[in-house]
Design an enzyme around this catalytic site. Structure first.
Site, PDB file in Angstrom:
ATOM      1  N   ARG A  13       0.842  -1.214   0.000  1.00  0.00           N
ATOM      2  CA  ARG A  13       0.000   0.000   0.000  1.00  0.00           C
ATOM      3  C   ARG A  13       0.858   1.238   0.000  1.00  0.00           C
ATOM      4  O   ARG A  13       2.017   1.215   0.401  1.00  0.00           O
ATOM      5  CB  ARG A  13      -0.934   0.032   1.205  1.00  0.00           C
ATOM      6  CG  ARG A  13      -0.239   0.199   2.572  1.00  0.00           C
ATOM      7  CD  ARG A  13      -0.173   1.627   3.070  1.00  0.00           C
ATOM      8  NE  ARG A  13       0.604   1.787   4.280  1.00  0.00           N
ATOM      9  CZ  ARG A  13       1.884   2.124   4.314  1.00  0.00           C
ATOM     10  NH1 ARG A  13       2.563   2.311   3.203  1.00  0.00           N
ATOM     11  NH2 ARG A  13       2.514   2.283   5.474  1.00  0.00           N
ATOM     12  N   ASP A  22      -3.928   6.387  12.591  1.00  0.00           N
ATOM     13  CA  ASP A  22      -4.776   5.168  12.669  1.00  0.00           C
ATOM     14  C   ASP A  22      -4.899   4.640  14.093  1.00  0.00           C
ATOM     15  O   ASP A  22      -6.003   4.317  14.549  1.00  0.00           O
ATOM     16  CB  ASP A  22      -4.328   4.073  11.671  1.00  0.00           C
ATOM     17  CG  ASP A  22      -2.919   3.534  11.859  1.00  0.00           C
ATOM     18  OD1 ASP A  22      -2.133   4.118  12.642  1.00  0.00           O
ATOM     19  OD2 ASP A  22      -2.603   2.510  11.208  1.00  0.00           O
ATOM     20  N   SER A 106       4.609  -1.381   3.081  1.00  0.00           N
ATOM     21  CA  SER A 106       3.867  -2.376   3.861  1.00  0.00           C
ATOM     22  C   SER A 106       4.044  -3.802   3.371  1.00  0.00           C
ATOM     23  O   SER A 106       3.067  -4.562   3.287  1.00  0.00           O
ATOM     24  CB  SER A 106       2.381  -2.040   3.907  1.00  0.00           C
ATOM     25  OG  SER A 106       2.191  -0.910   4.669  1.00  0.00           O
ATOM     26  N   SER A 107       5.280  -4.168   3.083  1.00  0.00           N
ATOM     27  CA  SER A 107       5.498  -5.562   2.703  1.00  0.00           C
ATOM     28  C   SER A 107       5.146  -6.490   3.869  1.00  0.00           C
ATOM     29  O   SER A 107       4.618  -7.584   3.637  1.00  0.00           O
ATOM     30  CB  SER A 107       6.937  -5.785   2.254  1.00  0.00           C
ATOM     31  OG  SER A 107       7.816  -5.333   3.243  1.00  0.00           O
ATOM     32  N   ASP A 148      -2.318  -0.577   7.407  1.00  0.00           N
ATOM     33  CA  ASP A 148      -1.596  -1.313   6.361  1.00  0.00           C
ATOM     34  C   ASP A 148      -2.301  -2.618   6.020  1.00  0.00           C
ATOM     35  O   ASP A 148      -2.481  -2.959   4.847  1.00  0.00           O
ATOM     36  CB  ASP A 148      -0.157  -1.597   6.819  1.00  0.00           C
ATOM     37  CG  ASP A 148       0.596  -0.326   7.183  1.00  0.00           C
ATOM     38  OD1 ASP A 148       0.099   0.770   6.863  1.00  0.00           O
ATOM     39  OD2 ASP A 148       1.671  -0.435   7.791  1.00  0.00           O
TER      40      ASP A 148
HETATM   41  C1  GLA Z   1       3.062   2.035  10.028  1.00  0.00           C
HETATM   42  C2  GLA Z   1       1.978   1.300  10.819  1.00  0.00           C
HETATM   43  C3  GLA Z   1       0.591   1.854  10.505  1.00  0.00           C
HETATM   44  C4  GLA Z   1       0.548   3.380  10.635  1.00  0.00           C
HETATM   45  C5  GLA Z   1       1.725   4.008   9.892  1.00  0.00           C
HETATM   46  C6  GLA Z   1       1.806   5.494  10.134  1.00  0.00           C
HETATM   47  O1  GLA Z   1       2.946   1.785   8.659  1.00  0.00           O
HETATM   48  O2  GLA Z   1       2.004  -0.086  10.540  1.00  0.00           O
HETATM   49  O3  GLA Z   1      -0.378   1.256  11.342  1.00  0.00           O
HETATM   50  O4  GLA Z   1       0.510   3.762  11.982  1.00  0.00           O
HETATM   51  O5  GLA Z   1       2.963   3.432  10.269  1.00  0.00           O
HETATM   52  O6  GLA Z   1       0.674   6.114   9.613  1.00  0.00           O
END
Ligand code: GLA
Length: 332
Positions: A13, A22, A106-107, A148
């Protein structure tokens, strides 16, 4: 791949706007992209045994999993965490591949969501996302939010997702095709992210103890927080929620100049108030924003290095790669 093999894909993502909101029940605006993690193989047996060309290693996980943190190689902890949360007793043997070109997309979440599908999870995207979020928290110790995993599980082709992380309501929002979403890596790898991420979250929670749920407040409410660091953290969350709302409206109305300005303001707030930017990220954002045809840019995700996302006229940026808004995790 033989005929009875199962192949699952979970996308990475990019978050267009709304970072570090979040876990405070705020708003985020990510989109699943057209690249991610694929797992191919067969269900069965008493082990989760997955080979990855990344480091040329195999995770060999006995089921049921008791403690996912004990796995090696370390990437196997993510799979073990999902197996543990699912209470999986029937295994899977296969291979994991990634076509995510850079870190910071977000791997980990995509690995978790793909693992859940490979192990036969058939529930709704929200259930998968929640399970994978808990799995990640348990196996890495990072108190991550749900963005994510939810973006990877619930992505909608051609759309970004406006997610209210308090109600967990998801509103798909079309990404117009006369703009491009470009991802450029800073070349900087995250250091100390885990502890700093946890510290930021704890600071937001401390602020909330003083003034109440940040998602319900307006910017001037932070004046009641005496500690200047906590005040700044709270101000970021409150103003970022407002920017997410305004950005989704601007994008829908085709007001890309306004959308780009909001991205730049988001980046500044992540740097000044939340202190998760770096000089390299700041320089990259400034450089992109100064280029013709670029509406805006900002760090995306947790910060401390990683990737920058830009909104631009098609063809305006000739580095990084163009990410297409894509559908969520699926059997392929
Ligand atoms: C990481 C976390 C998410 C979010 C982002 C910052 O990717 O896994 O949950 O908090 O940081 O927005």
């Amino acid at each position: 791949m033989s005929q009875d093999d199962l192949r699952v894909f979970a996308p990475g993502r990019v978050n267009l706007i709304g970072d570090h909101t979040d876990y405070m029940g705020g708003l985020v605006f990510p989109m699943a992209i057209d690249r991610g993690i694929t797992i191919t193989g067969k269900q069965g047996g008493t082990h989760l045994e997955v080979y990855s060309g990344y480091e040329n290693t195999t995770a060999h996980i006995a089921l049921p999993v008791d403690d996912p943190t004990k796995q090696s190689p370390s990437w196997g902890r993510l799979l073990a965490g999902v197996a543990a949360e699912m209470g999986a007793t029937i295994g899977f043997k296969g291979e994991l591949t990634s076509d995510l070109p850079v870190a910071g997309l977000s791997s980990s979440a995509a690995v978790e969501v793909a693992t859940a599908l490979a192990l036969g999870h058939t529930g709704p995207a929200l259930d998968i996302a929640r399970l994978c979020q808990i799995a990640e928290q348990r196996s890495t110790g990072v108190p991550c939010g749900i963005m994510d995993q939810l973006a990877s599980a619930a992505g909608v082709d051609g759309h970004a997702l406006l997610i209210d992380c308090h109600t967990l309501e998801i509103e798909p929002s079309p990404v117009p095709d006369d703009v491009e979403i470009v991802i450029v890596h800073s070349g900087e790898h995250r250091e100390l992210t885990n502890s700093q991420y946890a510290t930021r979250r704890a600071q937001c929670e401390s602020a909330e103890q003083i003034v109440g749920p940040l998602r319900t407040l307006v910017e001037s409410d932070v004046a009641a927080i005496e500690d200047l660091t906590l005040r700044a953290r709270a101000r970021h969350v409150i103003t970022e929620n407002n920017r997410v709302r305004a950005f989704s409206q601007a994008l829908a109305q085709g007001d890309y100049v306004q959308a780009g300005n909001l991205m730049v303001r988001s980046h500044r707030s992540l740097g000044d108030d939340f202190e998760v930017s770096t000089p390299t990220l700041d320089a990259l954002v400034a450089d992109l924003v100064a280029s013709p045809g670029v509406y805006g840019a900002r760090l995306t995700g947790a910060g401390f290095g990683g990737a920058v996302v830009a909104l631009a006229e098609p063809g305006a940026i000739n580095r990084g790669f163009v990410a297409k808004p894509s559908g969520g995790a699926r059997i392929v």
